[in-house]
Design a protein around this motif. Structure first.
Motif, PDB file in Angstrom:
ATOM      1  N   ASP A 241     -36.279 -28.798 -32.808  1.00  0.00           N
ATOM      2  CA  ASP A 241     -35.095 -29.608 -33.084  1.00  0.00           C
ATOM      3  C   ASP A 241     -33.840 -28.731 -33.044  1.00  0.00           C
ATOM      4  N   TRP A 242     -32.684 -29.392 -33.017  1.00  0.00           N
ATOM      5  CA  TRP A 242     -31.367 -28.733 -33.032  1.00  0.00           C
ATOM      6  C   TRP A 242     -31.233 -27.726 -31.880  1.00  0.00           C
ATOM      7  N   ALA A 243     -31.637 -28.137 -30.684  1.00  0.00           N
ATOM      8  CA  ALA A 243     -31.594 -27.231 -29.529  1.00  0.00           C
ATOM      9  C   ALA A 243     -30.162 -26.916 -29.104  1.00  0.00           C
ATOM     10  N   VAL A 244     -29.227 -27.799 -29.437  1.00  0.00           N
ATOM     11  CA  VAL A 244     -27.834 -27.633 -29.003  1.00  0.00           C
ATOM     12  C   VAL A 244     -26.948 -27.437 -30.228  1.00  0.00           C
ATOM     13  N   SER A 245     -26.317 -26.288 -30.334  1.00  0.00           N
ATOM     14  CA  SER A 245     -25.509 -25.961 -31.506  1.00  0.00           C
ATOM     15  C   SER A 245     -24.237 -26.804 -31.572  1.00  0.00           C
ATOM     16  N   ASN A 246     -23.598 -26.794 -32.726  1.00  0.00           N
ATOM     17  CA  ASN A 246     -22.310 -27.468 -32.871  1.00  0.00           C
ATOM     18  C   ASN A 246     -21.274 -26.891 -31.900  1.00  0.00           C
ATOM     19  N   LEU A 247     -21.299 -25.575 -31.738  1.00  0.00           N
ATOM     20  CA  LEU A 247     -20.345 -24.935 -30.825  1.00  0.00           C
ATOM     21  C   LEU A 247     -20.575 -25.406 -29.394  1.00  0.00           C
ATOM     22  N   ALA A 248     -21.854 -25.508 -28.992  1.00  0.00           N
ATOM     23  CA  ALA A 248     -22.174 -25.937 -27.629  1.00  0.00           C
ATOM     24  C   ALA A 248     -21.796 -27.396 -27.405  1.00  0.00           C
ATOM     25  N   GLN A 249     -22.033 -28.239 -28.417  1.00  0.00           N
ATOM     26  CA  GLN A 249     -21.664 -29.642 -28.266  1.00  0.00           C
ATOM     27  C   GLN A 249     -20.150 -29.792 -28.130  1.00  0.00           C
ATOM     28  N   GLY A 250     -19.404 -29.034 -28.932  1.00  0.00           N
ATOM     29  CA  GLY A 250     -17.946 -29.076 -28.824  1.00  0.00           C
ATOM     30  C   GLY A 250     -17.464 -28.595 -27.466  1.00  0.00           C
ATOM     31  N   ALA A 251     -18.091 -27.537 -26.965  1.00  0.00           N
ATOM     32  CA  ALA A 251     -17.727 -27.011 -25.652  1.00  0.00           C
ATOM     33  C   ALA A 251     -18.008 -28.025 -24.552  1.00  0.00           C
ATOM     34  N   GLY A 252     -19.162 -28.680 -24.644  1.00  0.00           N
ATOM     35  CA  GLY A 252     -19.519 -29.671 -23.632  1.00  0.00           C
ATOM     36  C   GLY A 252     -18.568 -30.850 -23.611  1.00  0.00           C
ATOM     37  N   LEU A 253     -18.196 -31.341 -24.779  1.00  0.00           N
ATOM     38  CA  LEU A 253     -17.258 -32.464 -24.851  1.00  0.00           C
ATOM     39  C   LEU A 253     -15.914 -32.099 -24.227  1.00  0.00           C
ATOM     40  N   ALA A 254     -15.446 -30.886 -24.517  1.00  0.00           N
ATOM     41  CA  ALA A 254     -14.158 -30.444 -23.966  1.00  0.00           C
ATOM     42  C   ALA A 254     -14.239 -30.226 -22.467  1.00  0.00           C
ATOM     43  N   ALA A 255     -15.359 -29.693 -21.979  1.00  0.00           N
ATOM     44  CA  ALA A 255     -15.512 -29.427 -20.551  1.00  0.00           C
ATOM     45  C   ALA A 255     -15.474 -30.711 -19.729  1.00  0.00           C
ATOM     46  N   LEU A 256     -15.926 -31.811 -20.312  1.00  0.00           N
ATOM     47  CA  LEU A 256     -15.950 -33.082 -19.581  1.00  0.00           C
ATOM     48  C   LEU A 256     -14.570 -33.721 -19.465  1.00  0.00           C
ATOM     49  N   ASP A 257     -13.614 -33.260 -20.276  1.00  0.00           N
ATOM     50  CA  ASP A 257     -12.239 -33.760 -20.139  1.00  0.00           C
ATOM     51  C   ASP A 257     -11.650 -33.238 -18.826  1.00  0.00           C
ATOM     52  N   GLY A 258     -11.298 -34.109 -17.938  1.00  0.00           N
ATOM     53  CA  GLY A 258     -10.742 -33.686 -16.659  1.00  0.00           C
ATOM     54  C   GLY A 258     -11.752 -33.014 -15.744  1.00  0.00           C
ATOM     55  N   ALA A 259     -13.041 -33.298 -15.950  1.00  0.00           N
ATOM     56  CA  ALA A 259     -14.093 -32.614 -15.188  1.00  0.00           C
ATOM     57  C   ALA A 259     -14.012 -32.906 -13.686  1.00  0.00           C
ATOM     58  N   GLU A 260     -13.688 -34.127 -13.329  1.00  0.00           N
ATOM     59  CA  GLU A 260     -13.661 -34.488 -11.904  1.00  0.00           C
ATOM     60  C   GLU A 260     -12.625 -33.653 -11.147  1.00  0.00           C
ATOM     61  N   ASP A 261     -11.439 -33.495 -11.729  1.00  0.00           N
ATOM     62  CA  ASP A 261     -10.408 -32.682 -11.085  1.00  0.00           C
ATOM     63  C   ASP A 261     -10.814 -31.216 -11.041  1.00  0.00           C
ATOM     64  N   PHE A 262     -11.423 -30.739 -12.130  1.00  0.00           N
ATOM     65  CA  PHE A 262     -11.873 -29.347 -12.191  1.00  0.00           C
ATOM     66  C   PHE A 262     -12.924 -29.075 -11.112  1.00  0.00           C
ATOM     67  N   ILE A 263     -13.847 -29.986 -10.944  1.00  0.00           N
ATOM     68  CA  ILE A 263     -14.893 -29.829  -9.924  1.00  0.00           C
ATOM     69  C   ILE A 263     -14.281 -29.856  -8.531  1.00  0.00           C
ATOM     70  N   LYS A 264     -13.340 -30.735  -8.324  1.00  0.00           N
ATOM     71  CA  LYS A 264     -12.696 -30.830  -7.008  1.00  0.00           C
ATOM     72  C   LYS A 264     -11.981 -29.523  -6.653  1.00  0.00           C
ATOM     73  N   ARG A 265     -11.252 -28.949  -7.609  1.00  0.00           N
ATOM     74  CA  ARG A 265     -10.571 -27.683  -7.367  1.00  0.00           C
ATOM     75  C   ARG A 265     -11.573 -26.547  -7.125  1.00  0.00           C
ATOM     76  N   THR A 266     -12.669 -26.575  -7.878  1.00  0.00           N
ATOM     77  CA  THR A 266     -13.697 -25.548  -7.728  1.00  0.00           C
ATOM     78  C   THR A 266     -14.325 -25.596  -6.344  1.00  0.00           C
ATOM     79  N   VAL A 267     -14.685 -26.797  -5.891  1.00  0.00           N
ATOM     80  CA  VAL A 267     -15.321 -26.945  -4.579  1.00  0.00           C
ATOM     81  C   VAL A 267     -14.392 -26.467  -3.472  1.00  0.00           C
TER      82      VAL A 267
END
Length: 351
Positions: A241-267
């Motif tokens: 249980d608890w495979a994903v830490s609070n820090l990781a969950q917070g990071a994931g939520l923030a990374a998904l904000d504007g993810a489509e534009d970020f991916i487009k720029r990366t590609v």
């Protein structure tokens, strides 16, 4: 005995603190804006257990991926899920391609499953084709892995072939796991992703991760998509249980904000840099395999150990001799920043 077989470890070797590490394929644009501050905001929560079901992260990822939240399982990186899968599926026989990511085979071995390999060859540019379907029909595995784009070659498998594989697997009662951890780097990812099959084929599992695209390998955050909710439940059971830490969950939520534009720029960036690297490496005589990922796979026709020579110049690349189906003449390099790529080409030119 266990032996570390991945890239990304050069900095921990004595005397390599300042090395340019191109042995792991991390987004050269770095961490998306807002992720670091999101991790800091989570610090007050480190004195409590994380949400075991990653509720907010599943909801936000469901919107990003266009699937139901109930179809998502989060783990401590995609590798964590890879080691849960054989147990959750009670896999007796696991089929992998060669060459491909080593953890598919190691996770199966840790469970005691039989391994069968489908070898891809240099003459076919290591492309997965209809012969794989015939091999599946012959071997009748319980669990089948496809890495798309493949690691280390960067080759894409057509969605049509995945559909044929799913039909074949359904007939023999097998699971198909498609690892799409590098899919978002492909210029036409929407045409190659297997997400179109999720609802029709409950025997399909797709793996994704925040490691590569969002440059978060140190956070350890990956997820599985599957329309069989019983399998999702089993993944929780067959691991801690608890495979994903609070820090990781917070990071994931923030990374998904504007993810489509970020991916487009990366590609756009990685495609341009990859094309430059491919052109120059070919000019230096290296035999390049077509890649759609943020790395380049090639064969060294020269009579020297390229990794050893680049190590002396402060650059680490991935030697691929420990992949099944490859020898010591094969290497993989990450597409990095323009500065690092220039240093790599200059060093290889000197060599």
């Amino acid at each position: 005995m266990y032996k570390y077989s991945h890239g990304g470890n050069a900095v921990f070797e004595h005397g390599n603190e300042g090395i340019i590490d191109l042995s792991a394929n991390i987004n050269p644009l770095g961490v998306p804006e807002g992720v670091e501050s999101a991790i800091i905001r989570e610090f007050p929560n480190i004195n409590r257990y994380p949400d075991n079901f990653n509720t907010l992260l599943c909801e936000k990822t469901a919107v990003f991926e266009g699937v139901k939240p109930e179809w998502i399982f989060f783990g401590n990186g995609a590798s964590d899920i890879i080691f849960r899968l054989p147990r959750a599926m009670k896999a007796k026989k696991v089929m992998v391609c060669a060459p491909t990511f080593a953890d598919y085979e190691r996770s199966a071995q840790s469970y005691g499953a039989e391994i069968c390999r489908h070898v891809m060859y240099r003459d076919d540019d290591f492309t997965l084709d209809g012969r794989f379907i015939k091999a599946v029909q012959k071997e009748k595995p319980t669990l089948i892995y496809v890495c798309n784009p493949n690691n280390p070659t960067g080759k894409l498998t057509e969605a049509r072939l995945i559909g044929e594989l799913l039909d074949c697997a359904k007939q023999i009662g097998a699971w198909v796991v498609v690892d799409e951890c590098f899919m978002d780097f492909a210029q036409q990812a929407v045409l190659h992703t297997s997400k179109i099959y999720l609802e029709e084929y409950p025997n399909l599992v797709i793996l994704k991760a925040f490691t590569k695209m969002f440059a978060l390998p140190g956070i350890r955050l990956g997820y599985a998509l599957c329309s069989d909710e019983a399998l999702i439940d089993s993944l929780y059971f067959h691991g801690a249980d608890w495979a994903v830490s609070n820090l990781a969950q917070g990071a994931g939520l923030a990374a998904l904000d504007g993810a489509e534009d970020f991916i487009k720029r990366t590609v756009a960036f990685t495609s341009t840099q990859r094309n430059t690297l491919v052109k120059e490496l070919a000019r230096l005589g290296y035999k390049i395999s077509t890649s759609e990922a943020n790395y380049i796979f090639f064969r060294n026709p020269h009579p020297f150990d390229l990794r050893e020579k680049l190590d002396r110049k402060g650059i680490r690349i991935r030697a691929c001799g420990n992949y099944h189906g490859l020898d010591d003449s094969y290497y993989r390099i990450a597409v990095s920043t323009a500065e690092n790529n220039s240093k790599l080409l200059a060093a290889m030119g000197d060599i």
